[in-house]
Design an enzyme around this catalytic site. Structure first.
Site, PDB file in Angstrom:
ATOM      1  N   GLU A   1       1.328  -1.393  -0.025  1.00  0.00           N
ATOM      2  CA  GLU A   1       0.592   0.185   0.113  1.00  0.00           C
ATOM      3  C   GLU A   1       0.977   1.146   0.099  1.00  0.00           C
ATOM      4  O   GLU A   1       0.637   2.431  -0.490  1.00  0.00           O
ATOM      5  CB  GLU A   1      -1.133  -0.001   0.722  1.00  0.00           C
ATOM      6  CG  GLU A   1      -1.978   1.296   1.271  1.00  0.00           C
ATOM      7  CD  GLU A   1      -2.978   0.891   2.149  1.00  0.00           C
ATOM      8  OE1 GLU A   1      -2.622   0.114   2.927  1.00  0.00           O
ATOM      9  OE2 GLU A   1      -3.549   2.254   1.379  1.00  0.00           O
TER      10      GLU A   1
ATOM     11  N   ASP B   1      -5.435  -5.007   0.481  1.00  0.00           N
ATOM     12  CA  ASP B   1      -7.351  -5.378   1.693  1.00  0.00           C
ATOM     13  C   ASP B   1      -7.958  -6.761   1.375  1.00  0.00           C
ATOM     14  O   ASP B   1      -8.922  -6.591   2.475  1.00  0.00           O
ATOM     15  CB  ASP B   1      -8.391  -4.049   0.943  1.00  0.00           C
ATOM     16  CG  ASP B   1      -7.630  -2.413   1.309  1.00  0.00           C
ATOM     17  OD1 ASP B   1      -6.814  -2.479   2.931  1.00  0.00           O
ATOM     18  OD2 ASP B   1      -8.432  -1.520   0.963  1.00  0.00           O
TER      19      ASP B   1
ATOM     20  N   ILE C   1      -0.550  -2.153   7.048  1.00  0.00           N
ATOM     21  CA  ILE C   1      -1.322  -1.592   8.762  1.00  0.00           C
ATOM     22  C   ILE C   1      -3.364  -1.463   7.867  1.00  0.00           C
ATOM     23  O   ILE C   1      -3.402  -0.138   7.432  1.00  0.00           O
ATOM     24  CB  ILE C   1      -1.383  -0.658   9.366  1.00  0.00           C
ATOM     25  CG1 ILE C   1       0.001  -0.674  10.047  1.00  0.00           C
ATOM     26  CG2 ILE C   1      -1.968  -0.209  10.149  1.00  0.00           C
ATOM     27  CD1 ILE C   1       0.080  -0.226  11.400  1.00  0.00           C
ATOM     28  N   ASP C   2      -3.768  -3.218   8.015  1.00  0.00           N
ATOM     29  CA  ASP C   2      -4.977  -2.636   7.415  1.00  0.00           C
ATOM     30  C   ASP C   2      -5.430  -2.333   8.449  1.00  0.00           C
ATOM     31  O   ASP C   2      -5.545  -2.473   9.765  1.00  0.00           O
ATOM     32  CB  ASP C   2      -5.330  -4.054   6.405  1.00  0.00           C
ATOM     33  CG  ASP C   2      -6.695  -3.538   5.923  1.00  0.00           C
ATOM     34  OD1 ASP C   2      -7.210  -3.113   5.184  1.00  0.00           O
ATOM     35  OD2 ASP C   2      -7.603  -5.106   6.590  1.00  0.00           O
TER      36      ASP C   2
ATOM     37  N   ARG D   1     -19.614  -6.492   2.693  1.00  0.00           N
ATOM     38  CA  ARG D   1     -18.205  -5.006   1.864  1.00  0.00           C
ATOM     39  C   ARG D   1     -18.644  -5.009   1.037  1.00  0.00           C
ATOM     40  O   ARG D   1     -18.494  -5.057  -0.073  1.00  0.00           O
ATOM     41  CB  ARG D   1     -16.567  -5.411   1.983  1.00  0.00           C
ATOM     42  CG  ARG D   1     -16.189  -4.387   2.165  1.00  0.00           C
ATOM     43  CD  ARG D   1     -14.345  -4.999   1.758  1.00  0.00           C
ATOM     44  NE  ARG D   1     -13.417  -4.111   1.440  1.00  0.00           N
ATOM     45  CZ  ARG D   1     -13.596  -3.362   2.990  1.00  0.00           C
ATOM     46  NH1 ARG D   1     -13.755  -3.670   3.996  1.00  0.00           N
ATOM     47  NH2 ARG D   1     -13.037  -2.055   2.310  1.00  0.00           N
TER      48      ARG D   1
ATOM     49  N   SER E   1     -10.352  -3.555   9.459  1.00  0.00           N
ATOM     50  CA  SER E   1      -9.472  -3.923   8.886  1.00  0.00           C
ATOM     51  C   SER E   1     -10.289  -5.735   8.413  1.00  0.00           C
ATOM     52  O   SER E   1     -11.416  -6.155   8.634  1.00  0.00           O
ATOM     53  CB  SER E   1      -8.228  -4.384   9.637  1.00  0.00           C
ATOM     54  OG  SER E   1      -8.702  -5.300  11.079  1.00  0.00           O
TER      55      SER E   1
ATOM     56  N   THR F   1      -5.715   1.518   9.058  1.00  0.00           N
ATOM     57  CA  THR F   1      -5.474   2.500   9.616  1.00  0.00           C
ATOM     58  C   THR F   1      -5.769   3.474  10.496  1.00  0.00           C
ATOM     59  O   THR F   1      -5.505   3.840  11.949  1.00  0.00           O
ATOM     60  CB  THR F   1      -4.453   3.312   8.652  1.00  0.00           C
ATOM     61  OG1 THR F   1      -3.895   2.075   8.373  1.00  0.00           O
ATOM     62  CG2 THR F   1      -3.650   4.304   9.337  1.00  0.00           C
TER      63      THR F   1
ATOM     64  N   HIS G   1     -16.829   3.693   4.740  1.00  0.00           N
ATOM     65  CA  HIS G   1     -16.603   2.458   3.750  1.00  0.00           C
ATOM     66  C   HIS G   1     -17.410   1.696   3.378  1.00  0.00           C
ATOM     67  O   HIS G   1     -17.268  -0.318   3.073  1.00  0.00           O
ATOM     68  CB  HIS G   1     -15.348   1.525   5.165  1.00  0.00           C
ATOM     69  CG  HIS G   1     -13.813   2.938   4.881  1.00  0.00           C
ATOM     70  ND1 HIS G   1     -13.169   1.374   5.810  1.00  0.00           N
ATOM     71  CD2 HIS G   1     -14.029   3.759   4.571  1.00  0.00           C
ATOM     72  CE1 HIS G   1     -11.566   2.281   6.299  1.00  0.00           C
ATOM     73  NE2 HIS G   1     -12.346   3.824   5.720  1.00  0.00           N
TER      74      HIS G   1
ATOM     75  N   LYS H   1     -11.794  -8.774  10.547  1.00  0.00           N
ATOM     76  CA  LYS H   1     -13.080 -10.158  10.504  1.00  0.00           C
ATOM     77  C   LYS H   1     -13.560 -10.871   8.963  1.00  0.00           C
ATOM     78  O   LYS H   1     -13.880 -11.437   9.744  1.00  0.00           O
ATOM     79  CB  LYS H   1     -13.929  -8.175   8.970  1.00  0.00           C
ATOM     80  CG  LYS H   1     -14.692  -7.337  10.482  1.00  0.00           C
ATOM     81  CD  LYS H   1     -15.589  -6.279   9.101  1.00  0.00           C
ATOM     82  CE  LYS H   1     -14.473  -5.504   8.149  1.00  0.00           C
ATOM     83  NZ  LYS H   1     -13.963  -4.323   8.114  1.00  0.00           N
TER      84      LYS H   1
HETATM   85  P1  AMP Z   1     -12.078  -1.897   6.778  1.00  0.00           P
HETATM   86  O1  AMP Z   1     -11.991  -1.414   8.187  1.00  0.00           O
HETATM   87  O2  AMP Z   1     -13.041  -3.021   6.827  1.00  0.00           O
HETATM   88  O3  AMP Z   1     -12.830  -0.816   6.003  1.00  0.00           O
HETATM   89  O4  AMP Z   1     -11.097  -1.671   5.847  1.00  0.00           O
HETATM   90  C1  AMP Z   1     -10.402  -0.335   5.584  1.00  0.00           C
HETATM   91  C2  AMP Z   1      -9.214  -0.452   4.761  1.00  0.00           C
HETATM   92  O5  AMP Z   1     -11.082  -0.188   4.325  1.00  0.00           O
HETATM   93  C3  AMP Z   1      -8.618   0.733   4.741  1.00  0.00           C
HETATM   94  O6  AMP Z   1      -7.104  -0.312   4.386  1.00  0.00           O
HETATM   95  C4  AMP Z   1      -8.242   1.320   2.886  1.00  0.00           C
HETATM   96  O7  AMP Z   1      -7.503   0.394   1.979  1.00  0.00           O
HETATM   97  C5  AMP Z   1      -9.879   1.020   2.618  1.00  0.00           C
HETATM   98  N1  AMP Z   1     -10.742   2.325   2.261  1.00  0.00           N
HETATM   99  C6  AMP Z   1     -10.155   3.247   2.220  1.00  0.00           C
HETATM  100  N2  AMP Z   1     -11.303   4.027   2.468  1.00  0.00           N
HETATM  101  C7  AMP Z   1     -12.621   3.743   2.060  1.00  0.00           C
HETATM  102  C8  AMP Z   1     -14.064   3.404   1.169  1.00  0.00           C
HETATM  103  N3  AMP Z   1     -14.384   4.642   0.737  1.00  0.00           N
HETATM  104  N4  AMP Z   1     -14.776   2.262   1.346  1.00  0.00           N
HETATM  105  C9  AMP Z   1     -14.513   1.044   1.488  1.00  0.00           C
HETATM  106  N5  AMP Z   1     -13.208   1.119   2.062  1.00  0.00           N
HETATM  107  C10 AMP Z   1     -12.469   1.775   2.259  1.00  0.00           C
HETATM  108 MG    MG Z   2      -5.765  -1.848   4.042  1.00  0.00          MG
END
Ligand code: AMP
Ligand code: MG
Length: 354
Positions: free
Chosen positions: A80, A294, A144-145, A282, A265, A147, A241, A268
């Site tokens: 990333e 991701d 770091i997924d 998702r 992240s 962040t 997200h 899940k």
């Molecule tokens: P999560 O916590 O499952 O939503 O995943 C985190 C990841 O979502 C991050 O590492 C980003 O790469 C990604 N992300 C960032 N912005 C968005 C967005 N607008 N919609 C969906 N995923 C995103």
């Molecule tokens: Mg990520």
């Protein structure tokens, strides 16, 4: 030292062993930063998402360890972070901070006798600038997924996968804040005290979890719930997200009773793979295109635990197209019994929305 049985019988055993070392070391750096995170540790990227010294430090350590442990393999990594912002004049202080974090983590671990300069750090970060693609081997890394979860003090994952001729063949999720014991009440186990889970899977060899600090690996499998009314579902913690209006309409169509479990992240995917819940939805907002880092590691952990991962049209995810998945309409992970029903509900909900 004798080889672990999982390494000896596994065509990707050497890569798995190297990847475990890499993720464990990166996790130590991340845990240290998260414990005392300061505002100055966090920067904003061009796409306005946050990045921290630990994102960069984790990417450096993983790239270094993989190269050290697998010296005879050619190295390509789709990761990333890049070094562009760190090469700016006003970033010298943060670059120095990352360099000392990396060097201190290496010294404390004691496995490697090396010390990195700022230039070495920049070069190691840029080791992750591969485009990936359908041929050859490519590591896929989110250092770091989640962040945003990391900064909040919540869940995050160090997510490392390996693509071989366009297929994900290996995946690891280091989840420093995820309890080791399943939180699922359906299978009778209760939550223990130990925190820090490392999920890993290699193609054809199943999925396992062990303590991030090291313990006997345990085979994991998806829950076998067949009635969606008994299911619970995961979605992103961050409202931006995921389309929550859509996920709640999908849950309603399925008759899901339990409230959504919101977590940051790819932790899940790990929690799902060991049966903590039954479905992961998702569904990003229009225009968002998913990256390979991701989802690569998480998806093989789920499929090797007996689950399925599809896009909203029911297609398998294609990780061979470069840095992005070429679908922009949602990812669904669940067991084989529920997948047809969940897909139907997802498609109906999307149609109604249009
Ligand atoms: P999560 O916590 O499952 O939503 O995943 C985190 C990841 O979502 C991050 O590492 C980003 O790469 C990604 N992300 C960032 N912005 C968005 C967005 N607008 N919609 C969906 N995923 C995103
Ligand atoms: Mg990520």
């Amino acid at each position: 030292m004798s080889q672990l049985p999982e390494v000896a019988a596994n065509p990707y055993g050497a890569e798995l062993a190297a990847a475990k070392k890499a993720v464990a070391l990166a996790a130590r750096l991340c845990q240290r930063v998260q414990r005392g995170i300061l505002q100055s540790d966090v920067q904003s990227k061009a796409d306005r998402t946050p990045v921290t010294v630990a994102d960069y430090g984790s990417q450096v350590l993983i790239s270094l360890v993989l190269k050290k442990e697998l010296p005879s393999e050619s190295f390509s990594m789709v990761a990333e972070e890049d070094s562009k912002d760190l090469r700016k004049d006003d970033a010298q202080e943060i670059l120095e901070h990352i360099t000392s974090l990396v060097n201190e983590t290496i010294v404390n671990d004691g496995s490697y006798n090396m010390s990195l300069s700022k230039e070495d750090v920049l070069a190691a970060i840029d080791g992750g600038n591969s485009e990936g693609g359908p041929s050859g081997r490519h590591w896929i890394l989110d250092p770091i997924d989640g962040t945003k979860g990391f900064i909040r003090g919540d869940q995050y994952a160090i997510a490392l996968g390996l693509l071989d001729e366009g297929r994900v063949v290996l995946g690891l999720l280091g989840c420093p804040n995820l309890p080791l014991k399943s939180t699922n009440m359906h299978n009778g186990s209760s939550s223990g005290d130990q925190v820090g889970s490392l999920f890993f899977a290699t193609i054809g060899c199943g999925a396992r979890v062990e303590a991030l600090e090291g313990s006997e690996p345990q085979k994991i499998s998806m829950c076998s719930i067949k009635n969606p009314a008994d299911a619970s579902f995961f979605e992103s913690f961050e409202a931006s997200h995921s389309k929550r209006d859509l996920t709640s309409s999908i849950a309603e169509k399925l008759g899901v009773q339990a409230p959504p479990v919101r977590m940051d992240s790819q932790a899940k995917y790990g929690a799902l793979a060991r049966g903590d819940g039954a479905i992961y939805l998702r569904i990003p907002h229009e225009g968002y295109i998913e990256t390979v880092w991701d989802n690569a590691a998480g998806s093989i952990v789920v499929t090797e635990a007996g689950g399925m991962v599809k896009d909203a049209s029911g297609n398998d995810l294609d990780f061979s197209k470069g840095r992005y998945l070429d679908r922009d309409r949602g990812i669904i992970a669940t067991n084989k019994y529920l997948m047809p029903m969940v897909l139907k509900a997802v498609q109906e909900a999307i149609k109604e929305e249009q």
